[in-house]
Design a protein around this motif. Structure first.
Motif, PDB file in Angstrom:
ATOM      1  N   MET A  67       1.052  29.709 -48.555  1.00 33.16           N
ATOM      2  CA  MET A  67       2.216  30.441 -49.042  1.00 33.16           C
ATOM      3  C   MET A  67       1.919  31.933 -49.167  1.00 33.16           C
ATOM      4  SD  MET A  67       5.368  30.455 -50.153  1.00 33.16           S
ATOM      5  CE  MET A  67       5.773  28.742 -50.498  1.00 33.16           C
ATOM      6  N   ALA A  68       0.729  32.262 -49.682  1.00 38.55           N
ATOM      7  CA  ALA A  68       0.360  33.669 -49.844  1.00 38.55           C
ATOM      8  C   ALA A  68       0.243  34.364 -48.497  1.00 38.55           C
ATOM      9  CB  ALA A  68      -0.954  33.773 -50.610  1.00 38.55           C
ATOM     10  N   GLU A  69      -0.309  33.651 -47.508  1.00 40.42           N
ATOM     11  CA  GLU A  69      -0.468  34.246 -46.184  1.00 40.42           C
ATOM     12  C   GLU A  69       0.872  34.385 -45.475  1.00 40.42           C
ATOM     13  OE1 GLU A  69      -3.042  33.493 -42.066  1.00 40.42           O
ATOM     14  OE2 GLU A  69      -3.440  32.319 -43.868  1.00 40.42           O
ATOM     15  N   SER A  70       1.772  33.417 -45.690  1.00 41.40           N
ATOM     16  CA  SER A  70       3.068  33.435 -45.011  1.00 41.40           C
ATOM     17  C   SER A  70       4.040  34.414 -45.654  1.00 41.40           C
ATOM     18  CB  SER A  70       3.682  32.028 -45.020  1.00 41.40           C
ATOM     19  OG  SER A  70       2.832  31.101 -44.390  1.00 41.40           O
ATOM     20  N   THR A  71       3.935  34.577 -46.971  1.00 42.09           N
ATOM     21  CA  THR A  71       4.866  35.462 -47.684  1.00 42.09           C
ATOM     22  C   THR A  71       4.076  36.509 -48.464  1.00 42.09           C
ATOM     23  OG1 THR A  71       4.971  33.856 -49.506  1.00 42.09           O
ATOM     24  CG2 THR A  71       6.671  33.703 -47.814  1.00 42.09           C
ATOM     25  N   THR A  72       3.974  36.315 -49.773  1.00 41.44           N
ATOM     26  CA  THR A  72       3.199  37.223 -50.621  1.00 41.44           C
ATOM     27  C   THR A  72       2.445  36.408 -51.661  1.00 41.44           C
ATOM     28  OG1 THR A  72       4.976  37.501 -52.248  1.00 41.44           O
ATOM     29  CG2 THR A  72       4.937  39.043 -50.366  1.00 41.44           C
ATOM     30  N   LEU A  73       1.457  37.025 -52.285  1.00 42.80           N
ATOM     31  CA  LEU A  73       0.700  36.337 -53.327  1.00 42.80           C
ATOM     32  C   LEU A  73       1.574  36.011 -54.542  1.00 42.80           C
ATOM     33  CD1 LEU A  73      -2.064  35.231 -54.090  1.00 42.80           C
ATOM     34  CD2 LEU A  73      -2.616  37.470 -55.070  1.00 42.80           C
ATOM     35  N   PRO A  74       2.429  36.932 -55.021  1.00 42.19           N
ATOM     36  CA  PRO A  74       3.324  36.541 -56.123  1.00 42.19           C
ATOM     37  C   PRO A  74       4.201  35.341 -55.783  1.00 42.19           C
ATOM     38  CG  PRO A  74       3.276  38.923 -55.934  1.00 42.19           C
ATOM     39  CD  PRO A  74       2.525  38.384 -54.746  1.00 42.19           C
ATOM     40  N   ALA A  75       4.598  35.221 -54.505  1.00 38.42           N
ATOM     41  CA  ALA A  75       5.406  34.065 -54.102  1.00 38.42           C
ATOM     42  C   ALA A  75       4.608  32.774 -54.220  1.00 38.42           C
ATOM     43  CB  ALA A  75       5.907  34.248 -52.674  1.00 38.42           C
ATOM     44  N   ALA A  76       3.299  32.839 -53.957  1.00 38.64           N
ATOM     45  CA  ALA A  76       2.458  31.652 -54.104  1.00 38.64           C
ATOM     46  C   ALA A  76       2.403  31.214 -55.563  1.00 38.64           C
ATOM     47  CB  ALA A  76       1.052  31.943 -53.579  1.00 38.64           C
ATOM     48  N   PHE A  77       2.278  32.177 -56.473  1.00 36.89           N
ATOM     49  CA  PHE A  77       2.288  31.845 -57.897  1.00 36.89           C
ATOM     50  C   PHE A  77       3.654  31.291 -58.310  1.00 36.89           C
ATOM     51  CE2 PHE A  77      -1.562  34.298 -57.961  1.00 36.89           C
ATOM     52  CZ  PHE A  77      -2.269  33.845 -59.068  1.00 36.89           C
TER      53      PHE A  77
END
Length: 391
Positions: free
Chosen positions: A358-368
């Motif tokens: 998720m972090a690689e595909s979008t952003t790290l905050p999105a992964a959280f």
């Protein structure tokens, strides 16, 4: 003379065998936590980041893969027949680390054997706790076990770093492997002193059919995976989130784990006094909000808010989930705890994988945020699946 109810609320530390079992958990997780520093040694061996991920990941994969089989073996033959060979296997693997000088099949094999040995202790140790602790004391008992684990995770890595600076990686390996015979010694005392009912042998298919058919067990496993997946996401990506925010992950880790440790040591009895489902419904949303808030607040003056909330929710949810799992099928506690701990550890595999994607595909905050939604979904599972206060 104290009434029976008050006696049942006495500290689990007074139960024969439990202090030794708690010490065994502390020793085992000292071994595991010291080896969290193994990537530093791998980096010195010019092992690539992707290969480091494989080396570290196969430990958990092996531990999860064999857990149900170990639970069945314990159900048939008892905890000692699994724990002690497992610790011997982990010790043999630990003695090999100084001789590993390159990434390859030998290194992977050592990590797999170490993971299997670790898994044997987890299957047996949680079975002993589930079978020897009265149900009215299990919340507090698992709080003490959680405190032992948290203490090892919090303090062993800094001690390991000091060992590496003073005497190199061989000193780290020696310290780590030395904790395993100590764990075996404490386990022997726990099994000798604990009041354990004889295991109930049954065909494998029958045991797991009974365990999985228990009305509240499958929803509990879903909640457990959501909890551990989100917990793993935070532990694996917090440092990166802090770096992106220009802040320090160390202060967050310290406050979070210190808060979790204090909560485990002081609030464990709450899980025995209040309905456990209600506690899930209170602290799962708190955990979800804290996970979502970490990347957004860690660089601000308000960073202690998610750290405190995350630490408190860890300290409350870990013993509650364990106590609920231990009470699902007491006759087949070894099998039910093996499945439960396998699902819990499974979250530590999916957390870095799915959140990393998720972090690689979008952003790290999105992964959280995705991890927060997952643990938040567990709240709705408790509303839909647990109709009674204490399933």
């Amino acid at each position: 003379m104290k009434p029976p109810e008050e006696k049942s609320r006495s500290s689990p530390l007074k139960i024969r065998g439990f202090p030794a079992l708690n010490a065994a958990f502390l020793c085992l997780f000292t071994n595991v936590s010291l080896m969290y520093l193994y990537p530093l040694a791998l980096e010195k061996l010019y092992v690539s980041p992707a290969q480091i991920g494989i080396v570290m990941g196969v430990f958990s994969m092996a531990a999860v893969a064999v857990r149900p089989f170990l639970g069945l073996l314990i159900q048939r033959t008892g905890e000692g027949s699994v724990i002690f060979p497992g610790l011997a296997l982990a010790t043999a693997a630990g003695l090999c680390y100084p001789f590993l000088d390159a990434f390859g099949p030998l290194m992977i094999t050592v990590r797999v054997l170490h993971g299997v040995g670790f898994s044997a202790f987890i299957a047996g140790g949680f079975s002993i706790a589930a079978r020897s602790i009265p149900s009215k004391n299990q919340g507090e008992a698992f709080s003490f076990i959680g405190a032992a684990i948290t203490g090892a995770v919090a303090f062993a890595p800094p001690a390991g770093e000091a060992l590496i600076r003073a005497a190199g990686f061989d000193a780290l390996y020696i310290a780590a492997v030395s904790a395993l015979p100590a764990a075996a010694s404490f386990c022997r005392a726990a099994i000798r002193n604990a009041s354990l009912t004889p295991p109930v042998p049954a065909p494998a298919a029958e045991v797991y059919r009974i365990v999985l058919a228990a009305g509240s067990f499958l929803p509990l496993l879903v909640v457990t995976w959501c909890f551990s997946h989100s917990q793993s996401t935070v532990l694996n990506f917090l440092a990166l989130a802090a770096e992106q925010a220009g802040s320090s992950g160390g202060k967050f880790f310290f406050l979070c784990f210190f808060t979790a440790l204090i909560t485990l040591l002081t609030a464990g009895r709450t899980g025995d006094r209040l309905p456990k489902v209600y506690l899930l419904r209170v602290f799962l949303p708190i955990m979800a909000l804290s996970v979502a808030g970490i990347p957004r607040l860690i660089g601000s003056p308000y960073w202690p808010l998610p750290a405190l909330a995350f630490g408190i929710s860890l300290g409350m949810l870990f013993p509650v989930l364990n106590a609920m799992a231990a009470g699902v099928t007491p006759v087949y506690a070894a099998a039910s705890m093996a499945v439960f701990t396998a699902v819990y550890d499974g979250g530590f595999i999916t957390g870095p994988v799915l959140s990393g994607w998720m972090a690689e595909s979008t952003t790290l905050p999105a992964a959280f945020t995705s991890a927060a939604f997952i643990v938040g979904a567990a709240f709705f599972v408790t509303l839909a699946a647990f109709r009674k206060p204490n399933p």
